[in-house]
Design an enzyme around this catalytic site. Sequence first.
Site, PDB file in Angstrom:
ATOM      1  N   SER A  37      -2.176   0.934 -10.836  1.00 22.80           N
ATOM      2  CA  SER A  37      -1.296   2.017 -10.676  1.00 22.80           C
ATOM      3  C   SER A  37       0.478   2.151 -11.957  1.00 22.80           C
ATOM      4  O   SER A  37       0.425   2.912 -12.428  1.00 22.80           O
ATOM      5  CB  SER A  37      -0.211   3.000  -9.434  1.00 22.80           C
ATOM      6  OG  SER A  37      -2.389   2.701  -8.620  1.00 22.80           O
ATOM      7  N   GLU A  58       6.047  -5.298   0.243  1.00 26.91           N
ATOM      8  CA  GLU A  58       7.288  -5.139  -0.416  1.00 26.91           C
ATOM      9  C   GLU A  58       8.395  -5.641  -0.551  1.00 26.91           C
ATOM     10  O   GLU A  58       9.515  -5.851  -1.122  1.00 26.91           O
ATOM     11  CB  GLU A  58       7.621  -3.729  -0.842  1.00 26.91           C
ATOM     12  CG  GLU A  58       6.323  -2.592  -1.162  1.00 26.91           C
ATOM     13  CD  GLU A  58       5.554  -1.999  -0.413  1.00 26.91           C
ATOM     14  OE1 GLU A  58       5.654  -2.778   1.143  1.00 26.91           O
ATOM     15  OE2 GLU A  58       4.522  -1.970  -0.208  1.00 26.91           O
ATOM     16  N   ARG A 167       3.833   8.668 -12.548  1.00 27.06           N
ATOM     17  CA  ARG A 167       2.874   8.953 -12.031  1.00 27.06           C
ATOM     18  C   ARG A 167       2.050   9.615 -13.699  1.00 27.06           C
ATOM     19  O   ARG A 167       1.067   9.585 -13.798  1.00 27.06           O
ATOM     20  CB  ARG A 167       2.092   9.355 -11.064  1.00 27.06           C
ATOM     21  CG  ARG A 167       0.435   9.413 -10.834  1.00 27.06           C
ATOM     22  CD  ARG A 167       0.213  10.137  -9.691  1.00 27.06           C
ATOM     23  NE  ARG A 167      -1.199  10.607  -9.134  1.00 27.06           N
ATOM     24  CZ  ARG A 167      -1.959  11.820  -9.111  1.00 27.06           C
ATOM     25  NH1 ARG A 167      -0.590  12.613  -9.900  1.00 27.06           N
ATOM     26  NH2 ARG A 167      -3.232  11.852  -9.122  1.00 27.06           N
TER      27      ARG A 167
END
Lengths: 328, 273
Positions: A37, A58, A167
């Site tokens: 992504s 993360e 995105r």
Amino acid sequence: MTEVKMKSLRDAYGQALADLGAENENIVVLDADLSGSTRTSIFAARFPERFFNMGVAEQDMVSTAAGLAAAGKIPFASTFAVFASGRAWDQVRQSVCMGKMNVKIVASHGGITVGEDGPTHQALEDIALMRVMPNITVIVPADAHETAAAVRRAAQLSGPFYIRTARDKFPVLLREDVEFTPGKAARLREGTDVAIIACGIMVSKALEAAEVLSNEGVSAAVVNMSSIKPIDVEMIVSMARETGAIVTAEEHSIIGGLGSAVAEEVSETEPVPVIRVGMRAAVGSSGAPEELLNLFGMNTEAVVEAARKAIGMKKEPAATQAKTVMTG
Amino acid sequence: MMNDIDKLKEISRNLRKDILRMLHAAGSGHTGGSLSAIDMLTALYFSRMRHSPTPGASGPRDRFILSKGHGAPALYAVLAQSGYFDKKHLMTLRKVKSILSGHPYSPSTPGVEVCTGSLGQGLSISNGIAMALKLNKSDERVFCMMGDGETQEGQVWEAAMTAAHYKLDNVTAFLDNNGLQIDGVVKDVMGIEPIGDKWRAFGWEVYEIDGHDFGQILDAVDKAGRTKGKPSLIWAHTVKGKGVSFMENKVAFHGKAPSREELDLAMAELDAA
């Protein structure tokens, strides 16, 4: 009207990163299970030994990046903007920013244009969260070309960077050879009645708004303020002086982002009305990107409306004001 | 001539005095956890780690990351003793414009690699350094020290997975298991046992030692150095406040500096030791 070319910021990042990897073997990349992504997968395929998938972790990713930087590498760490700025906030603060570590955080899926994934995944606070960090450079590129330029510049300069990609595909606005310098904004359109200072996807909306305003006889300047921190104070002051009314536009909460940064500078230097276009609702919603931008007032019409409002709030010219006081 | 272990004992006895003096001068700070960690730090800095206070010095450089950043006085004591900065700075600990912040702050202190203190981040940082060293095909090693209460932080376990996943056998982590944390006894606040089983299950080699026995510390460091394909945890049983009778195993001395009277008593005890 010429057809607008659309290009993905995250694709531009992924490609630029892979190119950098070929030029400099100190470039290393980390991702938290989102490499497909964020597009770090392009680098991973070419330089597997310099790519570290950290899994869904993360916080560990960001501190690990700091360690790689401490040993002389130039780590790029990527995940969605919500996780990079929120989930790992303390790690960005202590592991990366306080020690001025040479870590580049490039976060994809910024803003409401994340779309269908819904409120939990729409980063509308990341600019605020990152802007307050010590020693960091915060960049929200306007298009794919600026994304590539910012990524290249970040690799050359020492210190922490936060770069927000998206995105969705954004209209291509800038030349392919555009240069990026932290702290330098660009005037994309001259104007005298109002200045629209925008970042990210809202730069293209600002240009559209300026066109609409022009048809009404209003002259609107448009500034691409991609460098949120350091911010181009000189440009902000010039705009305030030249136009006397400012509109900010960002795909982010009106709290703490570009609008706040501009308002802070304006109020300390050249006080003029500042109207912020941005997310005013508490949280977003699932939906198609354009639909959401319209629903939550981050579109061309909202910028036009804000410009009219800002112009309407302009103070009377100083001379008239003085007269009023004297006769009043 | 003194053997290595006697020499280390003598150094750590003096460093304990430095720690207490600087904490007294500061008027605040973490006494207990500095004293529980100092023997391991002494063994590393004065026997096993390859390092030099000269910036850019040639030769291999092993790294140390104090993940339990509140143990900063112990780190500052070994760094000053090693020549990273003048010992006079120790008496400026925690004061305005001092090079020695309350918790490790790398921009101001020579020899401090990164900022720590918000717990749970040091092991991840150590892994990052270890990954870089492996990319460089370097035989340099990374040592990390964590507190036992610190392992309540979830990030520690993320990092534990990472070190095993990437087979970071150049990482040696110490667990300073003094059994106490600010609010009380670790097992009462939030139990972390079974410690050895947990770390082994996460893919680590575990060496269980007395963290105040130099022979055991050096032996464990050497064994960790020979361990291939996985990271090593040196699970060190320690005593909080070790070396000063009235501070030992006292929660009160987690985050408290000695008063003038306490300092004098402690110095007398250490001199007699």
